[in-house]
Motif scaffolding. Structure first.
Motif, PDB file in Angstrom:
ATOM      1  N   TYR A 125       0.188  -3.653  -6.792  1.00  0.00           N
ATOM      2  CA  TYR A 125      -0.080  -3.892  -5.293  1.00  0.00           C
ATOM      3  C   TYR A 125       0.106  -5.796  -5.430  1.00  0.00           C
ATOM      4  CZ  TYR A 125      -2.782   0.231  -5.552  1.00  0.00           C
ATOM      5  OH  TYR A 125      -3.181   1.306  -5.394  1.00  0.00           O
ATOM      6  N   GLU A 126       0.332  -5.971  -4.358  1.00  0.00           N
ATOM      7  CA  GLU A 126       0.421  -7.570  -3.930  1.00  0.00           C
ATOM      8  C   GLU A 126      -0.215  -7.838  -2.592  1.00  0.00           C
ATOM      9  OE1 GLU A 126       4.968  -7.756  -1.981  1.00  0.00           O
ATOM     10  OE2 GLU A 126       4.699  -8.259  -4.343  1.00  0.00           O
ATOM     11  N   GLY A 127      -0.211  -9.267  -2.520  1.00  0.00           N
ATOM     12  CA  GLY A 127      -0.984  -9.814  -1.103  1.00  0.00           C
ATOM     13  C   GLY A 127      -2.313  -9.275  -0.896  1.00  0.00           C
ATOM     14  N   ARG A 128      -2.514  -8.761   0.265  1.00  0.00           N
ATOM     15  CA  ARG A 128      -3.768  -8.430   0.697  1.00  0.00           C
ATOM     16  C   ARG A 128      -4.205  -7.159   0.258  1.00  0.00           C
ATOM     17  NH1 ARG A 128      -3.399  -9.616   7.617  1.00  0.00           N
ATOM     18  NH2 ARG A 128      -3.393 -11.899   7.400  1.00  0.00           N
ATOM     19  N   ARG A 129      -3.035  -6.272  -0.130  1.00  0.00           N
ATOM     20  CA  ARG A 129      -3.582  -4.912  -0.998  1.00  0.00           C
ATOM     21  C   ARG A 129      -4.262  -5.229  -2.192  1.00  0.00           C
ATOM     22  NH1 ARG A 129       1.269  -0.232   0.590  1.00  0.00           N
ATOM     23  NH2 ARG A 129       0.935  -0.179   2.570  1.00  0.00           N
ATOM     24  N   GLU A 130      -3.557  -6.216  -2.879  1.00  0.00           N
ATOM     25  CA  GLU A 130      -4.095  -6.380  -4.238  1.00  0.00           C
ATOM     26  C   GLU A 130      -5.536  -6.975  -4.230  1.00  0.00           C
ATOM     27  OE1 GLU A 130      -2.554  -8.565  -8.290  1.00  0.00           O
ATOM     28  OE2 GLU A 130      -2.018  -9.518  -6.397  1.00  0.00           O
ATOM     29  N   ALA A 131      -5.558  -7.662  -3.043  1.00  0.00           N
ATOM     30  CA  ALA A 131      -7.194  -8.292  -3.121  1.00  0.00           C
ATOM     31  C   ALA A 131      -7.952  -7.519  -2.557  1.00  0.00           C
ATOM     32  CB  ALA A 131      -6.882  -9.533  -1.962  1.00  0.00           C
ATOM     33  N   PHE A 132      -7.666  -6.482  -1.877  1.00  0.00           N
ATOM     34  CA  PHE A 132      -8.317  -5.427  -1.447  1.00  0.00           C
ATOM     35  C   PHE A 132      -8.886  -4.475  -2.502  1.00  0.00           C
ATOM     36  CE2 PHE A 132      -9.301  -1.000   0.258  1.00  0.00           C
ATOM     37  CZ  PHE A 132     -10.107  -1.275   1.087  1.00  0.00           C
ATOM     38  N   VAL A 133      -7.875  -4.076  -3.190  1.00  0.00           N
ATOM     39  CA  VAL A 133      -8.326  -2.988  -4.565  1.00  0.00           C
ATOM     40  C   VAL A 133      -9.037  -3.901  -5.370  1.00  0.00           C
ATOM     41  CG1 VAL A 133      -7.406  -1.564  -6.397  1.00  0.00           C
ATOM     42  CG2 VAL A 133      -6.176  -1.636  -4.005  1.00  0.00           C
ATOM     43  N   ALA A 134      -8.931  -5.127  -5.834  1.00  0.00           N
ATOM     44  CA  ALA A 134      -9.607  -5.911  -6.674  1.00  0.00           C
ATOM     45  C   ALA A 134     -11.022  -6.231  -6.073  1.00  0.00           C
ATOM     46  CB  ALA A 134      -8.871  -7.188  -6.892  1.00  0.00           C
TER      47      ALA A 134
END
Length: 253
Positions: free
Chosen positions: A129-138
């Protein structure tokens, strides 16, 4: 003096293990309980957290200098982990941990078997993932494992590492670096609670913190020098030790 030397040496070893893959509590917590058998459990846990957070913070700093850290994802995740830890600590005052104590060895065993069967797991860094998706999953990982850390705790660092590898596509080195920041946040939340209730021996925590940072320096440098293969091997060893420790605890209780 001998008691302080004993726990300082344990903090040194714990700092090394924590810096590589997490799991230093396997060393430091039993050392505290055996050295101070008559102390309140909450005080020993609080003292452990107050010492270990400094080694974790230093390891985070070392990793950040050599490994690309996705701060846009990790900072929200660290906040979520801290909130989860506070919620878990509050929940443990209302609900028994007996069921989780019995289930934990089986969960860790599943993690270990999966890691061993997936030979290439975590060897290459390929974020999913990258961006907001990466932040959401993390952040979801941070919230869930943060809650677990506040509620129960054993294996928190290993769970962070495994989930960053499995769910986010990180290699073991990047996963370990990311886990340090989140684990620092959960420890900070716990220290606030323990400190406000007077459950920290600050004089002892200061000595242990110095030793913990020294161990952390060595562990982080070794992990950075030897890469993901070394971190993966240490992960297998630590999770195996956790299975033995939590399994024995479940049987004894």
């Amino acid at each position: 003096m001998w008691e302080m030397v004993t726990v300082a040496l344990a903090a040194l070893a714990a700092g090394f293990v924590d810096a590589v893959v997490g799991g230093g509590g396997l060393i430091l917590v039993p050392a505290l309980f055996s050295t101070f058998p008559n102390a309140a459990a909450a005080t020993l846990f609080g003292t452990n957290k107050a010492a270990a957070i400094w080694g974790t913070a230093w390891a985070t700093h070392q990793y950040a200098q050599r490994v690309r850290m996705p701060w846009g994802a990790l900072l929200p995740a660290a906040c979520a982990a801290g909130l989860g830890s506070l919620a878990g600590a509050w929940t443990v005052t209302l609900v028994s941990t007996a069921g989780l104590r019995r289930a934990l060895p089986l969960v860790l065993l599943a993690v270990l078997i999966y890691t061993l069967l997936k030979k290439d797991l975590g060897r290459e860094h390929a974020p999913l993932y990258e961006g907001r998706r990466e932040a959401f999953v993390a952040s979801i990982i941070g919230l869930v494992i943060g809650f677990y850390d506040g509620f129960f705790g054993p294996g928190t660092g290993s769970f962070f590492v495994f989930l960053f590898v499995r769910l986010m596509g990180y290699d073991f080195l990047h996963a370990s670096a990311s886990a340090k920041l989140l684990n620092m946040s959960t420890n900070a939340a716990a220290i606030v609670l323990f400190g406000l209730k007077g459950h920290v021996w600050w004089h002892l925590a200061l000595v242990m913190a110095v030793a913990n940072v020294l161990g952390s320096v060595v562990g982080a440098r070794m992990a950075l020098a030897r890469g993901s293969g070394f971190v993966r091997a240490m992960f297998v060893v630590v999770v195996g030790a956790l299975i033995v420790k939590t399994g024995a605890d479940a049987l004894l209780h």
